[in-house]
Design a protein around this motif. Structure first.
Motif, PDB file in Angstrom:
ATOM      1  N   ARG A  37      -1.940  15.911 -15.309  1.00 47.46           N
ATOM      2  CA  ARG A  37      -0.630  16.514 -15.135  1.00 47.46           C
ATOM      3  C   ARG A  37      -0.149  16.272 -13.707  1.00 47.46           C
ATOM      4  O   ARG A  37      -0.891  16.477 -12.756  1.00 47.46           O
ATOM      5  N   ASN A  38       1.101  15.822 -13.571  1.00 52.33           N
ATOM      6  CA  ASN A  38       1.672  15.658 -12.245  1.00 52.33           C
ATOM      7  C   ASN A  38       1.874  17.041 -11.628  1.00 52.33           C
ATOM      8  O   ASN A  38       2.526  17.897 -12.233  1.00 52.33           O
ATOM      9  N   THR A  41       5.866  17.776 -11.119  1.00 54.09           N
ATOM     10  CA  THR A  41       6.756  17.854 -12.274  1.00 54.09           C
ATOM     11  C   THR A  41       6.103  18.442 -13.521  1.00 54.09           C
ATOM     12  O   THR A  41       6.805  18.840 -14.443  1.00 54.09           O
ATOM     13  N   GLY A  42       4.770  18.468 -13.567  1.00 57.69           N
ATOM     14  CA  GLY A  42       4.071  18.916 -14.763  1.00 57.69           C
ATOM     15  C   GLY A  42       3.981  17.860 -15.845  1.00 57.69           C
ATOM     16  O   GLY A  42       3.416  18.097 -16.911  1.00 57.69           O
ATOM     17  N   GLU A  43       4.536  16.681 -15.583  1.00 58.67           N
ATOM     18  CA  GLU A  43       4.534  15.603 -16.571  1.00 58.67           C
ATOM     19  C   GLU A  43       3.125  15.047 -16.771  1.00 58.67           C
ATOM     20  O   GLU A  43       2.361  14.900 -15.817  1.00 58.67           O
ATOM     21  N   LYS A  44       2.784  14.727 -18.029  1.00 56.10           N
ATOM     22  CA  LYS A  44       1.494  14.099 -18.326  1.00 56.10           C
ATOM     23  C   LYS A  44       1.579  12.620 -17.953  1.00 56.10           C
ATOM     24  O   LYS A  44       2.498  11.912 -18.369  1.00 56.10           O
ATOM     25  N   GLN A  45       0.625  12.159 -17.145  1.00 49.71           N
ATOM     26  CA  GLN A  45       0.628  10.781 -16.667  1.00 49.71           C
ATOM     27  C   GLN A  45      -0.739  10.142 -16.855  1.00 49.71           C
ATOM     28  O   GLN A  45      -1.754  10.830 -16.965  1.00 49.71           O
ATOM     29  N   LYS A 100      10.564  24.808  -9.273  1.00 48.99           N
ATOM     30  CA  LYS A 100       9.878  24.220 -10.430  1.00 48.99           C
ATOM     31  C   LYS A 100       8.500  24.831 -10.671  1.00 48.99           C
ATOM     32  O   LYS A 100       7.834  24.484 -11.653  1.00 48.99           O
ATOM     33  N   SER A 158       5.883  10.714  -7.769  1.00 50.64           N
ATOM     34  CA  SER A 158       5.700  10.229  -9.144  1.00 50.64           C
ATOM     35  C   SER A 158       4.356   9.555  -9.346  1.00 50.64           C
ATOM     36  O   SER A 158       4.042   9.141 -10.461  1.00 50.64           O
ATOM     37  N   GLN A 163      -0.499   5.302 -11.062  1.00 53.94           N
ATOM     38  CA  GLN A 163      -0.115   4.847 -12.392  1.00 53.94           C
ATOM     39  C   GLN A 163      -0.244   3.330 -12.511  1.00 53.94           C
ATOM     40  O   GLN A 163      -0.729   2.810 -13.519  1.00 53.94           O
ATOM     41  N   GLU A 209      13.182   5.227 -11.015  1.00 58.60           N
ATOM     42  CA  GLU A 209      12.741   6.624 -10.968  1.00 58.60           C
ATOM     43  C   GLU A 209      12.779   7.144  -9.529  1.00 58.60           C
ATOM     44  O   GLU A 209      13.175   8.283  -9.276  1.00 58.60           O
ATOM     45  N   TRP A 213      14.815  10.232  -7.447  1.00 56.17           N
ATOM     46  CA  TRP A 213      14.251  11.151  -6.454  1.00 56.17           C
ATOM     47  C   TRP A 213      15.056  11.100  -5.162  1.00 56.17           C
ATOM     48  O   TRP A 213      15.279  12.124  -4.507  1.00 56.17           O
TER      49      TRP A 213
END
Length: 279
Positions: A37-38, A41-45, A100, A158, A163, A209, A213
Motif C-alpha cells: 500500500r502506498n 495515497t493508500g493505493e495498492k502498488q 488524506k 508515487s 514500481q 502522473e 502531483w
C-alpha cells in the motif's frame, strides 16, 4: 531417419516451451508478491523495495548523480532558493497528507546542480530531488520552480522508481521466457525490444502522473498551478523539433503534457483557480 529426427525436434520444442512457461509463471508470481500500500495515497502498488530501502538507495546514489552534473551549484543563494521552495512544497504536502490520513515516510532534500547545459530535473527514490542550473536559469517565476520540484516530488510519492524496478524484473523474466521458447537469437532480440517498449510506456505514464502531483502540490503550497503550463512551454522551446518520436521516449511531448495539465486543472479546480496564489 527423417521420422526419428522429427520426433527429437518435437521433443526439444516441447521442453523449451515447458521451461519458458515455468519462467513466465515464476516471473508473474514474483511480481504479484510485491504488492504494498502506498503510504501517501493508500493505493495498492507493485514495488520492488520498501520506503526505507528507497531512501537508502537514493542517499547512496545522490553524490554520484551530482558529480555527473558538475557537482552542486557554487551560488549559495541560488541553492538556498531551491531549498526554500522545496520546503514550502513539503509544508503543503504535510497538509495534504493530514487530510488524506496518510503518512509520509520519505526524506526529501533539494539540490541545485552546476550543469549549465543539460536542461533537466530528476528525483531519486526516497526523496533526493535535483534541478540543473540550465533549467533553473530558464524559469521565469517561483511558481514555475515549484512546478518542476513538485513534479519530481510526485515521482517519489508515487514510488515510480520502486514500481519501475518491479516491472523491469517482470519484463526481464518474460523476455527470457520468450527467448527460450523461440530457441534462437532473433527471438530473444525481438522479445527484448518489446520489453524495452513496454518500459518506455510505463515511463510516459509516470510523467503524466507526476504532472498531476505538480499541479496539486503547487496549489497546496500557495502557488498558481498554471505555472506548470509555462514550464512545458520552456521545455518545448528547449527540445526543438529534433527530439525522438514520443513512442520511442520515456517522456511525453511537452505539448501533450500541456493538454493533460489543462485537463487536470479543470478536474481539480472545476470552479476556477483560486484567487491570491503566487505566480
Amino acid at each position: 531417419m527423417p521420422f526419428g529426427f522429427g520426433r527429437r525436434s518435437n521433443s526439444g520444442l516441447k521442453l523449451r516451451l515447458m521451461i519458458a512457461a515455468g519462467l513466465a509463471l515464476f516471473s508473474f508470481i514474483s511480481y504479484l508478491s510485491t504488492g504494498q500500500r502506498n503510504p501517501i495515497t493508500g493505493e495498492k502498488q507493485r514495488v520492488a523495495m520498501s520506503p526505507d530501502q528507497e531512501i537508502s538507495l537514493g542517499l547512496q546514489a545522490a553524490p554520484e548523480m551530482a558529480a555527473q552534473h558538475g557537482g552542486l551549484h557554487p551560488d549559495p543563494q541560488a541553492r538556498a532558493h531551491v531549498d526554500q521552495v522545496g520546503q514550502r512544497l513539503l509544508s503543503g504536502l504535510d497538509d495534504y497528507v493530514r487530510v488524506k490520513q496518510g503518512t509520509n515516510p520519505f526524506q526529501f532534500e533539494f539540490h541545485l546542480l552546476k550543469d549549465p547545459q543539460t536542461i533537466n530535473a530528476f528525483a531519486l527514490p526516497g526523496g533526493q530531488v535535483f534541478i540543473t542550473a540550465a533549467l533553473y536559469s530558464k524559469l521565469q517565476t517561483e511558481g514555475q520552480l515549484a512546478g518542476v520540484l513538485g513534479h519530481e516530488i510526485g515521482h517519489v510519492l508515487s514510488r515510480h522508481g520502486a514500481q519501475r524496478l518491479a516491472k523491469q524484473k517482470l519484463t526481464s523474466g518474460l523476455v527470457g521466457a520468450a527467448g527460450v521458447a523461440g530457441g534462437d537469437i532473433s527471438s530473444a532480440q525481438l522479445a527484448q525490444a518489446i520489453g524495452q517498449m513496454l518500459n518506455m510506456k510505463y515511463g510516459r505514464d509516470d510523467e503524466l502522473e507526476s504532472d498531476r502531483w505538480g499541479v496539486l502540490l503547487t496549489a497546496q503550497a500557495g502557488y498558481d498551478p498554471r505555472a506548470m503550463l509555462g514550464v512545458m512551454q520552456i521545455l518545448d522551446e528547449a527540445s526543438g523539433s529534433n527530439g525522438p518520436p514520443e513512442m520511442m521516449s520515456t517522456h511525453p511531448k511537452p505539448a501533450n503534457r500541456q493538454a493533460y495539465i489543462q485537463e487536470v486543472l479543470r478536474s481539480v479546480f472545476p470552479n476556477g483557480i483560486p484567487e491570491g496564489l503566487d505566480p
